[in-house]
Design a protein around this motif. Structure first.
Motif, PDB file in Angstrom:
ATOM      1  N   ALA B 147      36.086  39.211  30.530  1.00 45.68           N
ATOM      2  CA  ALA B 147      37.637  39.169  30.947  1.00 45.68           C
ATOM      3  C   ALA B 147      37.568  40.358  31.913  1.00 45.68           C
ATOM      4  O   ALA B 147      38.351  39.862  32.839  1.00 45.68           O
ATOM      5  N   ALA B 148      37.095  41.598  31.765  1.00 43.88           N
ATOM      6  CA  ALA B 148      37.404  42.453  32.727  1.00 43.88           C
ATOM      7  C   ALA B 148      36.813  42.121  34.360  1.00 43.88           C
ATOM      8  O   ALA B 148      37.365  42.353  35.075  1.00 43.88           O
ATOM      9  N   ALA B 149      35.507  41.419  34.172  1.00 41.39           N
ATOM     10  CA  ALA B 149      34.997  41.025  35.441  1.00 41.39           C
ATOM     11  C   ALA B 149      35.928  40.143  36.165  1.00 41.39           C
ATOM     12  O   ALA B 149      36.133  39.955  37.384  1.00 41.39           O
ATOM     13  N   ALA B 150      36.410  39.147  35.290  1.00 40.30           N
ATOM     14  CA  ALA B 150      37.475  38.087  35.884  1.00 40.30           C
ATOM     15  C   ALA B 150      38.540  38.481  36.383  1.00 40.30           C
ATOM     16  O   ALA B 150      38.911  38.076  37.575  1.00 40.30           O
ATOM     17  N   ARG B 151      39.076  39.501  35.808  1.00 43.95           N
ATOM     18  CA  ARG B 151      40.258  40.130  36.231  1.00 43.95           C
ATOM     19  C   ARG B 151      40.010  40.915  37.741  1.00 43.95           C
ATOM     20  O   ARG B 151      40.691  40.756  38.833  1.00 43.95           O
ATOM     21  N   ALA B 152      38.500  41.351  37.876  1.00 40.16           N
ATOM     22  CA  ALA B 152      38.068  42.042  39.240  1.00 40.16           C
ATOM     23  C   ALA B 152      37.983  40.980  40.105  1.00 40.16           C
ATOM     24  O   ALA B 152      38.555  41.397  41.321  1.00 40.16           O
ATOM     25  N   ALA B 153      37.503  40.005  39.816  1.00 44.59           N
ATOM     26  CA  ALA B 153      37.629  38.737  40.671  1.00 44.59           C
ATOM     27  C   ALA B 153      38.819  38.354  41.202  1.00 44.59           C
ATOM     28  O   ALA B 153      39.009  37.947  42.410  1.00 44.59           O
ATOM     29  N   ALA B 154      39.752  38.490  40.338  1.00 44.63           N
ATOM     30  CA  ALA B 154      41.328  37.991  40.534  1.00 44.63           C
ATOM     31  C   ALA B 154      41.710  38.843  41.718  1.00 44.63           C
ATOM     32  O   ALA B 154      42.705  38.490  42.678  1.00 44.63           O
ATOM     33  N   ASP B 155      41.314  39.971  41.974  1.00 45.20           N
ATOM     34  CA  ASP B 155      41.588  41.093  42.937  1.00 45.20           C
ATOM     35  C   ASP B 155      41.400  40.701  44.300  1.00 45.20           C
ATOM     36  O   ASP B 155      41.763  40.922  45.386  1.00 45.20           O
ATOM     37  N   TYR B 156      40.346  39.803  44.438  1.00 41.78           N
ATOM     38  CA  TYR B 156      39.844  39.153  45.642  1.00 41.78           C
ATOM     39  C   TYR B 156      40.184  37.654  45.852  1.00 41.78           C
ATOM     40  O   TYR B 156      39.474  37.169  46.634  1.00 41.78           O
ATOM     41  N   GLY B 157      41.160  37.324  45.205  1.00 40.96           N
ATOM     42  CA  GLY B 157      41.612  35.796  45.259  1.00 40.96           C
ATOM     43  C   GLY B 157      40.659  35.014  44.564  1.00 40.96           C
ATOM     44  O   GLY B 157      40.590  33.883  45.068  1.00 40.96           O
ATOM     45  N   LYS B 158      39.654  35.309  43.700  1.00 40.26           N
ATOM     46  CA  LYS B 158      38.546  34.550  43.453  1.00 40.26           C
ATOM     47  C   LYS B 158      38.613  34.040  41.845  1.00 40.26           C
ATOM     48  O   LYS B 158      37.327  33.641  41.481  1.00 40.26           O
ATOM     49  N   PHE B 159      39.643  34.373  41.373  1.00 41.12           N
ATOM     50  CA  PHE B 159      39.499  34.266  39.982  1.00 41.12           C
ATOM     51  C   PHE B 159      39.260  32.750  39.432  1.00 41.12           C
ATOM     52  O   PHE B 159      38.235  32.703  38.596  1.00 41.12           O
ATOM     53  N   VAL B 160      39.668  31.635  40.005  1.00 44.52           N
ATOM     54  CA  VAL B 160      39.474  30.219  39.624  1.00 44.52           C
ATOM     55  C   VAL B 160      37.824  30.173  39.466  1.00 44.52           C
ATOM     56  O   VAL B 160      37.300  29.405  38.770  1.00 44.52           O
TER      57      VAL B 160
END
Lengths: 173, 337
Positions: B147-160
């Motif tokens: 979950a934490a890594a997915a949130r970090a990826a969201a910071d770069y617009g790459k969540f999906v």
């Protein structure tokens, strides 16, 4: 009895040289076989993933993109197949011949790149592609491939060697 | 006569034997060369098939997200995927990265949701949670790290993209997984090249280690000593962490982390859908405009039908503004997807 490769029957010939060669030759061939298998296997391994290999082929500017793609994908596999066959010693003479032919093709490719003044890495092992004009080493690459060609020649001319499937099938005893 | 004839026939026999031997040898050579040829064909042909299939998959993966609309991180760490100004039903997806059914949901319905979002037919609101946070190792730690890594990826617009990669590589239940090495690698695969992402993954993983390696046990023990089971249940993990802060169990290491955000999101959904037909009872939970979907969520067709029957909805969170993220020192995505 393989008469073509033992022109002088050791029993009747007092000359020691052919006899000694006959005793040493299978081990020389074994070494050549295994060395080539190692070289080809390593070359195949370092060419992957195929995207890198395709790049190396494209750098030669000899083929259309589709053909370069096909070669980039199949060449490492072909090298791997040859390595496997040399390792298990199956159809040694013919695999040796094909390997030698492959080396000739490689050398021709490098010579052609050299002659056209391209500045590329040969892509023999690992990644190829463009390099700085001063960093080409075509001479070294060709010399190395000539060495491999010699090894292939040995396996082709004297296919008799221990630890081979050929021997198991009764060939080149 | 006798001797000459015998000799001639012996000679003939010898020649025939030699010829037979030669023939046998030729057959052997042919067989061996044939076998070698077969090896070459199998290795080159088979290898080529495998390699080109891999390539096709990679290509597909690279192209799959080409038409995706913008992904906006919300203040609570959730992500909204929608066309600009889309007037469409809101589908909320609550999922835990360690939950096998969530993986099933993502595989069957995820692509359909992405497509509908690209067509402006739906607003997808991804709301990762960690219902497994308090499960024994390695389940809890896997869930939180994911979950934490997915949130970090969201910071770069790459969540999906990252969300898909996580589910694709979901560790078997009870197996150690989502290692920091893998999490970073998938970041690269999703197209995140900022080293700050890897740093964040490392930092969050350390937080998870602290959380599961003693803190949670201490917190639970302290709470059980002073509070009833009902009260603990009612507080939820977020409430419990706050309670611990005031009662001698220092949880300050969680402050401002994405681990804490995942825990808070989990407690928040329990409050958002506390009871009734729409009660949040585990993951995956898929809501269309606030109404819980049943098994129809598990097929692309089912979810498309549910969306087509629903009217436009409202997202209940606010987007995270660029300066709002400053506290986390996470840069906004610098590249468009």
């Amino acid at each position: 009895m393989d008469t073509t490769h033992q022109p002088a029957p050791p029993a009747s010939a007092p000359a020691p040289a052919p006899g000694r060669w006959a005793a040493v030759q299978p081990w020389v061939t074994l070494l050549a076989r295994l060395a080539l298998a190692g070289v080809l296997g390593y070359a195949a391994y370092t060419k992957l993933p195929p995207a890198l290999s395709v790049q190396s082929v494209e750098a030669y500017q000899l083929f259309s993109p589709e053909l370069a793609q096909l070669i980039g994908y199949t060449l490492p596999l072909f090298e791997f197949a040859l390595a496997l066959l040399l390792l298990i010693g199956l159809a040694t003479r013919y695999v040796g011949a094909v390997t030698g032919l492959l080396m000739v093709v490689f050398i021709a490719g490098i010579v052609s790149a050299w002659a056209r003044g391209l500045a590329i890495d040969c892509g023999c092992f690992g990644t190829g592609g463009q390099v700085a004009p001063g960093e080409t080493q075509y001479g070294l690459d060709i010399a190395r491939d000539l060495g491999f060609l010699a090894l292939a020649g040995i396996t082709m001319l004297w296919p008799r060697s221990p630890l081979s499937l050929d021997r198991l099938f009764g060939l080149y005893r | 006569m006798g001797k000459a004839a015998r000799e001639a026939s012996r000679e003939r026999l010898r020649q025939e034997r030699q010829k037979a031997e030669e023939r046998a040898k030729r057959t052997k050579v042919l067989a061996v060369v044939g076998a070698a040829l077969a090896v070459v064909i199998v290795v080159v042909g088979g290898g080529y098939l495998v390699l080109s299939q891999q390539r096709a998959e990679e290509q597909e993966f690279a192209n799959r997200y080409g038409s995706l609309p913008e992904q906006r991180v919300q203040q609570d760490g959730s992500v909204v995927l929608a066309e600009d100004g889309a007037d469409a039903p809101v589908v909320e997806v609550y999922a835990d990265y360690q939950c096998p059914h969530c993986k099933q949901f993502e595989l069957t319905s995820g692509p359909t949701l992405q497509r509908l979002a690209a067509e402006g037919e739906v607003i997808v609101h991804y709301r990762p949670v960690s219902i497994f946070a308090q499960q024994p190792a390695p389940i809890g730690a896997n869930s939180l790290r994911g979950a934490a890594a997915a949130r970090a990826a969201a910071d770069y617009g790459k969540f999906v993209q990252y969300n898909d990669l996580l589910f694709e590589h979901q560790p078997a239940e009870g197996a150690e997984g989502y290692s920091t090495e893998q999490l970073k690698e998938w970041g690269t695969e999703a197209g995140i090249d900022d080293p700050a992402f890897a740093e964040r993954v490392d930092a969050e993983s350390e937080v998870v280690d602290t959380f599961t390696g003693g803190y949670l046990d201490d917190l639970t023990a302290a709470a059980e000593k002073e509070l009833g089971a009902d009260r603990i249940q009612e507080m939820g993990l977020s409430g419990l962490i706050d309670w611990g802060q005031e009662n001698g169990v220092d949880g300050s290491f969680l402050e401002g982390t994405y681990v804490r955000e995942a825990i808070d999101s989990t407690s928040a959904v329990e409050e958002r859908y506390p009871s009734g037909a729409n009660a949040f009872g585990g993951t995956p939970a898929v809501y269309v405009n606030g109404t819980l979907l049943g098994n129809e969520a598990y097929s692309g067709n089912g979810i498309q039908e549910a969306v087509e029957q629903a009217g436009p909805g409202e997202v209940d969170t606010e987007p995270l503004s660029a300066d709002g993220a400053a506290a986390d020192a996470s840069p906004q995505p610098d590249a468009s997807p």
